[in-house]
Design a protein around this motif. Structure first.
Motif, PDB file in Angstrom:
ATOM      1  N   THR A 187      -9.481  -3.432  -4.544  1.00 49.75           N
ATOM      2  CA  THR A 187      -8.566  -3.180  -3.420  1.00 49.75           C
ATOM      3  C   THR A 187      -8.170  -4.436  -2.661  1.00 49.75           C
ATOM      4  O   THR A 187      -7.215  -4.413  -1.894  1.00 49.75           O
ATOM      5  N   ILE A 188      -8.909  -5.535  -2.836  1.00 52.75           N
ATOM      6  CA  ILE A 188      -8.551  -6.755  -2.105  1.00 52.75           C
ATOM      7  C   ILE A 188      -8.088  -7.850  -3.066  1.00 52.75           C
ATOM      8  O   ILE A 188      -7.010  -8.420  -2.903  1.00 52.75           O
ATOM      9  N   PRO A 191      -4.861  -6.803  -5.675  1.00 54.32           N
ATOM     10  CA  PRO A 191      -3.523  -6.755  -5.068  1.00 54.32           C
ATOM     11  C   PRO A 191      -2.959  -8.118  -4.675  1.00 54.32           C
ATOM     12  O   PRO A 191      -1.752  -8.296  -4.661  1.00 54.32           O
ATOM     13  N   VAL A 192      -3.830  -9.089  -4.361  1.00 53.63           N
ATOM     14  CA  VAL A 192      -3.284 -10.407  -4.019  1.00 53.63           C
ATOM     15  C   VAL A 192      -3.117 -11.279  -5.263  1.00 53.63           C
ATOM     16  O   VAL A 192      -2.715 -12.426  -5.157  1.00 53.63           O
TER      17      VAL A 192
ATOM     18  N   TYR B  87      -6.315  -9.210   5.241  1.00 54.93           N
ATOM     19  CA  TYR B  87      -5.920  -8.787   3.899  1.00 54.93           C
ATOM     20  C   TYR B  87      -4.399  -8.876   3.816  1.00 54.93           C
ATOM     21  O   TYR B  87      -3.695  -8.139   4.510  1.00 54.93           O
ATOM     22  N   PRO B  88      -3.873  -9.794   2.983  1.00 51.56           N
ATOM     23  CA  PRO B  88      -2.443 -10.109   3.047  1.00 51.56           C
ATOM     24  C   PRO B  88      -1.529  -8.981   2.591  1.00 51.56           C
ATOM     25  O   PRO B  88      -0.375  -8.930   2.983  1.00 51.56           O
ATOM     26  N   HIS B  89      -2.059  -8.062   1.775  1.00 54.85           N
ATOM     27  CA  HIS B  89      -1.205  -7.004   1.235  1.00 54.85           C
ATOM     28  C   HIS B  89      -1.247  -5.756   2.095  1.00 54.85           C
ATOM     29  O   HIS B  89      -0.617  -4.761   1.772  1.00 54.85           O
ATOM     30  N   MET B  90      -2.006  -5.790   3.195  1.00 56.68           N
ATOM     31  CA  MET B  90      -2.090  -4.614   4.067  1.00 56.68           C
ATOM     32  C   MET B  90      -1.371  -4.904   5.383  1.00 56.68           C
ATOM     33  O   MET B  90      -1.295  -6.047   5.818  1.00 56.68           O
ATOM     34  N   TYR B  98      -9.379  -0.718   7.903  1.00 52.62           N
ATOM     35  CA  TYR B  98     -10.010  -0.769   6.578  1.00 52.62           C
ATOM     36  C   TYR B  98     -11.492  -0.381   6.615  1.00 52.62           C
ATOM     37  O   TYR B  98     -11.949   0.457   5.834  1.00 52.62           O
TER      38      TYR B  98
END
Lengths: 278, 363
Positions: A187-188, A191-192, B87-90, B98
């Motif tokens: 989840t971390i 995605p990046v 968190y860059p994508h959130m 989170y």
């Protein structure tokens, strides 16, 4: 530094670019115009540099009489599976090398890289009996496994380099937030890392799509044949050399990779981690 | 709200000893600042408290309960990282929620708590943004918001302001001070900036080389540094150090054979150092019986003027704080005097050696 604002420098620069461009694109251009010429024009002694009369006969042959569609379908299945499997394996391996310290980490990484010094063809000699004893000869799973043998070490190393740059603090923040190691990865970190994953997916896909030697050796049934051997055996065999058909089929066969690049290229450029730290 | 107790905490990386046995008691609701130079082990200690690294020896207890083997998320703590680690994508809201989502908190409650924290930190309008669309100060507030949402027993801050520019740093310092007053939660804060330490802390822990040099309130440390290191580290400009020789009756002989009635607990003839802060030195005319030197540099800071004075027998220039209107020019010969009661005597080991300590060591 070369000052490109000076007209002469600019002229030389453009000329060099044009020569390189011609060198790269002329074969593709030749492929395209040959596919579009009729047989009469194609086999003339003095070649024409553009089709004087457009002809679709070779495409008709390729899709009609030939088995191009079947071969394309087979290739899509094999290359798609190979790319997916290659990416899946490389991402877990690469992450463990990048972010965990364990005994044997360095030796295993060295072995991964040293696999690259063996010639591609040489590996087939040992791969063949392995596939044979596993009963994977002339099967699609067999070809999938064989085609990632070479792509996997490089892919693992590519993802190792990328994951090494994912900030530790990002992972620690997730750990402090209560995420387990697998969840952090899924989840971390993943995605990046989409640009790197796309790159590795395409690398695996191309490796498999462009493969001729392994596909030709490990697959013998006509109905499982992939596009590379398919082209060669259908158009350029012992009894027959249908250049026009080969050109038309090659043009069609190269389209999926070009399209995949066109769709996915924005991921190469985009920096998804922007704004994560600092 | 929680107490934090450290007993003999050691940390070793391979063969390098980073922490040499830390003992510390943090009372409930205190704002504790770990301060020290780079590599002193303050960040390592914070990571041990957070649970990101394992202690090599000793115990860490929160509210009296040993947490050495408790994973970070179950220690009831929240950490704000130096680099923010968003968190860059959130989105901002997803970043803040989170931990709650992982803990299985119902969606409605997550939203309520995220909104409440966003309100406190003025992030309401930014909840749907991604981190890359935020300024440095906003990202810092999101990082703090992510910690607040968890309603931890203890907040940990790892140099949270070091990536901000000077003006923003002062603003955020105020923000953290207000947050502390509002929440009343125990907070542990790491910085190498002694101004941050002085302004925020209830209690400062000065660290050096993996050891605690002194623990006390900001003014305690400023007024009664326990050793030469703390004396030099706390306060800006640094405390001046004058080499001295102990004479009879607890007096000392300073450079230029100047005698001073600084009370020192050491045997006559021993070497010592006398610390004196810039604001406790008085600039006057050179005359017999006072330390003499020449002004080498003058710095005008508006409210204050700092004059550097070269004194024979003292390695570093002696800094004197003067009123902002003072007119001093380089090259001027001057005399320096000070109230002996304001001086800090240190023995050859660099430990404070004034009357009070002498009584204690004699007892």
């Amino acid at each position: 530094m070369l000052d490109l604002s000076a007209p002469l420098a600019r002229g030389i620069f453009l000329l060099v670019l044009a020569v390189i461009g011609l060198f790269l694109f002329f074969p593709i251009y030749w492929l395209a115009i040959s596919a579009l010429k009729g047989n009469a024009e194609l086999y003339r002694i003095d070649p024409t540099f553009y089709p004087h009369a457009l002809s679709w006969e070779h495409f008709a042959t390729a899709f009609g009489r030939g088995k191009l569609l079947l071969h394309l379908q087979n290739s899509l299945v094999v290359s798609g599976s190979a790319a997916a499997l290659n990416t899946a394996l490389a991402m877990y391996a690469g992450y463990s090398f990048a972010k965990f310290r364990f005994a044997g980490r360095r030796p295993v990484m060295l072995m991964l890289l040293s696999a690259q010094v063996f010639p591609f063809g040489l590996l087939l000699i040992s791969l063949y009996p392995i596939m044979s004893s596993l009963g994977l000869l002339d099967t699609r799973p067999g070809l999938v496994i064989a085609s990632i043998v070479f792509a996997l070490p490089v892919s693992t190393y590519m993802l190792y380099s990328y994951f090494s740059q994912v900030p530790d603090e990002l992972i620690e923040a997730a750990r402090a937030d209560g995420a387990g190691e697998l969840r952090i990865f899924h989840t971390i970190v993943l995605p990046v890392s989409i640009p790197a994953l796309v790159t590795v997916f395409l690398y695996g896909f191309m490796w498999s799509w462009n493969d001729l030697l392994y596909a030709m050796t490990l697959i013998v049934s006509e109905d499982k044949r992939t596009v590379g051997p398919g082209l060669l055996l259908s158009y350029l065999n012992e009894t027959n050399a249908d250049w026009g058909g080969a050109m038309a089929a090659s043009l069609v066969a190269s389209l999926p990779v070009v399209v995949a690049f066109a769709i996915l290229q924005r991921w190469f450029i985009q920096g998804v981690t922007a704004g994560a730290v600092k | 709200m929680a107490t934090l107790t450290l007993r003999g905490v050691k940390k070793t990386f391979d063969k390098t000893h980073v922490l040499h046995g830390i003992d510390l008691d943090v009372p409930d609701g205190a704002f504790v600042v770990f301060v020290g130079p780079s590599g002193c082990g303050k960040s390592t200690l914070l990571r041990l408290i957070c649970g990101l690294d394992e202690v090599s020896a000793g115990t860490i207890a929160i509210d009296g309960e040993k947490v050495n083997d408790v994973p970070p998320a179950r220690r009831g703590i929240a950490m704000v990282f130096q680099s923010y680690a968003l968190y860059p994508h959130m989105t901002v809201a997803q970043n803040m929620g989170y931990a709650l989502r992982l803990a299985g908190t119902p969606a409605g409650e997550i939203e309520t708590r995220v909104k409440a924290a966003a309100g406190v930190l003025r992030l309401d309008a930014l909840l749907q943004r991604k981190p890359r669309q935020l300024s440095g100060g906003q990202r810092q507030r999101v990082a703090i918001g992510r910690a607040i949402v968890r309603e931890p027993r203890i907040f940990l801050f790892d140099e949270p302001l070091s990536n901000l520019d000077a003006a923003l740093r002062v603003d955020m310092r105020g923000e953290i001070a207000r947050l502390k007053a509002r929440l009343g939660t125990t907070m542990v804060y790491v910085t190498h900036d002694q101004t941050e330490a002085m302004t925020l802390a209830d209690m400062i822990v000065v660290m050096n080389g993996g050891r605690v040099e002194q623990v006390g309130s900001p003014l305690d440390l400023y007024r009664r540094p326990a050793n030469r290191f703390v004396a030099g580290f706390i306060g800006s400009p640094r405390m001046n150090m004058l080499p001295a020789t102990v004479a009879e009756n607890g007096t000392v002989v300073l450079p230029g054979s100047v005698r001073s009635a600084v009370g020192i607990a050491a045997r006559p003839g021993e070497r010592a150092e006398i610390g004196i802060r810039a604001e406790h030195l008085v600039l006057g005319d050179p005359s017999a019986g006072v330390i003499t030197g020449a002004v080498t540099m003058v710095e005008h800071l508006g409210a204050d003027v700092f004059a550097s004075v070269a004194v024979e027998g003292v390695d570093a220039p002696v800094i004197v704080r003067l009123d902002g209107d003072s007119v001093v020019r380089p090259g001027l010969p001057v005399g320096l005097t000070f109230d002996p009661a304001r001086a800090h005597p240190f023995d050859t080991q660099g430990l404070r050696a004034d009357g009070a300590d002498a009584v204690r060591s004699a007892a």
